[in-house]
Design a protein around this motif. Structure first.
Motif, PDB file in Angstrom:
ATOM      1  N   MET A 285       0.769  -1.229  -0.118  1.00 34.77           N
ATOM      2  CA  MET A 285       0.140  -0.148   0.160  1.00 34.77           C
ATOM      3  C   MET A 285       1.015   1.670   0.297  1.00 34.77           C
ATOM      4  O   MET A 285       0.486   2.589  -0.187  1.00 34.77           O
ATOM      5  CB  MET A 285      -1.101   0.053   1.082  1.00 34.77           C
TER       6      MET A 285
ATOM      7  N   ARG B  43      -4.552   4.439  -4.057  1.00 31.41           N
ATOM      8  CA  ARG B  43      -5.346   3.800  -2.847  1.00 31.41           C
ATOM      9  C   ARG B  43      -6.344   4.681  -1.941  1.00 31.41           C
ATOM     10  O   ARG B  43      -6.369   5.803  -2.619  1.00 31.41           O
ATOM     11  CB  ARG B  43      -4.374   3.245  -1.890  1.00 31.41           C
ATOM     12  N   LYS B  44      -7.604   4.159  -1.365  1.00 30.19           N
ATOM     13  CA  LYS B  44      -8.648   4.650  -1.253  1.00 30.19           C
ATOM     14  C   LYS B  44      -8.611   4.905   0.736  1.00 30.19           C
ATOM     15  O   LYS B  44      -9.262   5.558   1.695  1.00 30.19           O
ATOM     16  CB  LYS B  44     -10.165   4.049  -1.432  1.00 30.19           C
ATOM     17  N   VAL B  45      -7.406   4.251   0.820  1.00 26.45           N
ATOM     18  CA  VAL B  45      -7.335   4.038   2.530  1.00 26.45           C
ATOM     19  C   VAL B  45      -5.772   4.597   3.048  1.00 26.45           C
ATOM     20  O   VAL B  45      -5.435   4.437   2.356  1.00 26.45           O
ATOM     21  CB  VAL B  45      -7.906   2.766   3.117  1.00 26.45           C
TER      22      VAL B  45
ATOM     23  N   SER C 108      -3.974   0.725   7.153  1.00 28.62           N
ATOM     24  CA  SER C 108      -4.984   0.093   7.869  1.00 28.62           C
ATOM     25  C   SER C 108      -4.943  -1.466   8.255  1.00 28.62           C
ATOM     26  O   SER C 108      -6.010  -2.063   8.804  1.00 28.62           O
ATOM     27  CB  SER C 108      -6.079   1.179   6.755  1.00 28.62           C
TER      28      SER C 108
ATOM     29  N   GLU D 275     -13.153  -6.610   9.267  1.00 27.65           N
ATOM     30  CA  GLU D 275     -12.723  -5.936   8.092  1.00 27.65           C
ATOM     31  C   GLU D 275     -11.985  -6.720   7.714  1.00 27.65           C
ATOM     32  O   GLU D 275     -11.544  -5.848   6.784  1.00 27.65           O
ATOM     33  CB  GLU D 275     -11.929  -4.945   9.470  1.00 27.65           C
TER      34      GLU D 275
ATOM     35  N   PHE E  39     -12.538  -5.547   4.114  1.00 25.23           N
ATOM     36  CA  PHE E  39     -12.496  -4.655   3.400  1.00 25.23           C
ATOM     37  C   PHE E  39     -10.896  -4.513   3.574  1.00 25.23           C
ATOM     38  O   PHE E  39     -10.756  -3.535   2.463  1.00 25.23           O
ATOM     39  CB  PHE E  39     -13.419  -3.328   4.640  1.00 25.23           C
ATOM     40  N   ILE E  40      -9.866  -4.997   3.951  1.00 23.37           N
ATOM     41  CA  ILE E  40      -8.585  -5.129   3.094  1.00 23.37           C
ATOM     42  C   ILE E  40      -8.341  -5.666   2.162  1.00 23.37           C
ATOM     43  O   ILE E  40      -7.904  -5.397   1.662  1.00 23.37           O
ATOM     44  CB  ILE E  40      -7.666  -5.065   4.878  1.00 23.37           C
TER      45      ILE E  40
ATOM     46  N   LYS F 226     -10.327  -6.125  -0.173  1.00 22.02           N
ATOM     47  CA  LYS F 226     -10.742  -5.499  -1.388  1.00 22.02           C
ATOM     48  C   LYS F 226     -10.032  -4.065  -1.301  1.00 22.02           C
ATOM     49  O   LYS F 226      -9.748  -3.685  -2.742  1.00 22.02           O
ATOM     50  CB  LYS F 226     -12.182  -5.078  -0.932  1.00 22.02           C
ATOM     51  N   ASN F 227     -10.040  -2.966  -0.765  1.00 19.98           N
ATOM     52  CA  ASN F 227      -8.768  -1.708  -0.778  1.00 19.98           C
ATOM     53  C   ASN F 227      -7.511  -2.137  -1.066  1.00 19.98           C
ATOM     54  O   ASN F 227      -6.919  -1.807  -2.358  1.00 19.98           O
ATOM     55  CB  ASN F 227      -8.859  -1.357   0.064  1.00 19.98           C
TER      56      ASN F 227
ATOM     57  N   ASP G  48      -8.018  -2.642  -4.797  1.00 23.35           N
ATOM     58  CA  ASP G  48      -8.718  -2.026  -5.597  1.00 23.35           C
ATOM     59  C   ASP G  48      -7.413  -0.898  -6.121  1.00 23.35           C
ATOM     60  O   ASP G  48      -7.152  -0.275  -7.187  1.00 23.35           O
ATOM     61  CB  ASP G  48      -9.835  -1.144  -5.335  1.00 23.35           C
ATOM     62  N   ALA G  49      -7.147  -1.260  -5.098  1.00 20.09           N
ATOM     63  CA  ALA G  49      -5.203  -0.378  -4.746  1.00 20.09           C
ATOM     64  C   ALA G  49      -3.682  -1.078  -6.272  1.00 20.09           C
ATOM     65  O   ALA G  49      -3.956  -0.592  -6.814  1.00 20.09           O
ATOM     66  CB  ALA G  49      -4.447  -0.248  -3.693  1.00 20.09           C
TER      67      ALA G  49
END
Length: 177
Positions: free
Chosen positions: A63, A71-73, A77, A90, A93-94, A96-97, A100-101
């Motif tokens: 990340m 990245r969105k986060v 995170s 969680e 969601f990690i 997915k993030n 997506d990144a």
């Protein structure tokens, strides 16, 4: 969203506590730890946490290496994986993030196209199997094994992406804009 994650963590907390507070059905991953005895179980748990630390460190570096716009986060995170039992929710969601990144970063770094996957379904798979591993009997045991296999496969995707992200981006025009 935080409230939903916290509410979903309640049944996970119950599933984690169930083997310790109930005389009910045996089995599942928690029962398998009892084979090692108290000291052995603590050693296995600490060894597992050490591996989770190394995995989180790789996710964190991944990340950090993607462009901030990809990245969105925040990279930090990923360390929420240590917030038990919240992490069971969680982690989805990690995954997915991170996926997506990687997808977003492919536009900047064509070298990432050699990756066959962004790891999303492997990540979702191990997250789901991790929750199912809390169930008693053989289903929990099998799910625990599946979770470990999928987790290792996801980690391989992450480890494959890291050297590609450390390379200089090939698409300089996109990088400079």
């Amino acid at each position: 969203m935080l409230l939903l994650k916290l509410l979903l963590s309640i049944p996970v907390a119950y599933g984690l506590a169930y083997p310790f507070i109930s005389d009910g059905p045996a089995g599942g991953t928690m029962a398998e730890l009892s084979v090692f005895g108290p000291v052995g179980s603590v050693c296995v748990a600490l060894g597992f946490l050490a591996l989770v630390y190394l995995y989180c460190r790789d996710l964190y570096h991944l990340m950090l290496l993607v462009h901030p716009e990809s990245r969105k986060v925040k990279p930090t995170s990923v360390w929420l994986m240590f917030l038990i039992p919240y992490n069971f929710i969680e982690d989805f969601f990690i995954m997915k993030n991170v996926a997506d990144a990687l997808d977003s970063e492919r536009e900047r770094r064509p070298s990432l196209t050699v990756l066959k996957t962004n790891g999303l379904w492997l990540g979702y798979g191990w997250c789901t199997a991790q929750i199912l591993s809390l169930l008693p009997f053989a289903i929990g045991s099998v799910a625990g094994l599946v979770a470990i296999v999928l987790w290792v496969m996801h980690w391989r995707v992450v480890r494959s992406a890291l050297p590609l992200l450390k390379e200089r981006p090939l698409n300089v025009a996109t990088e400079s804009s």
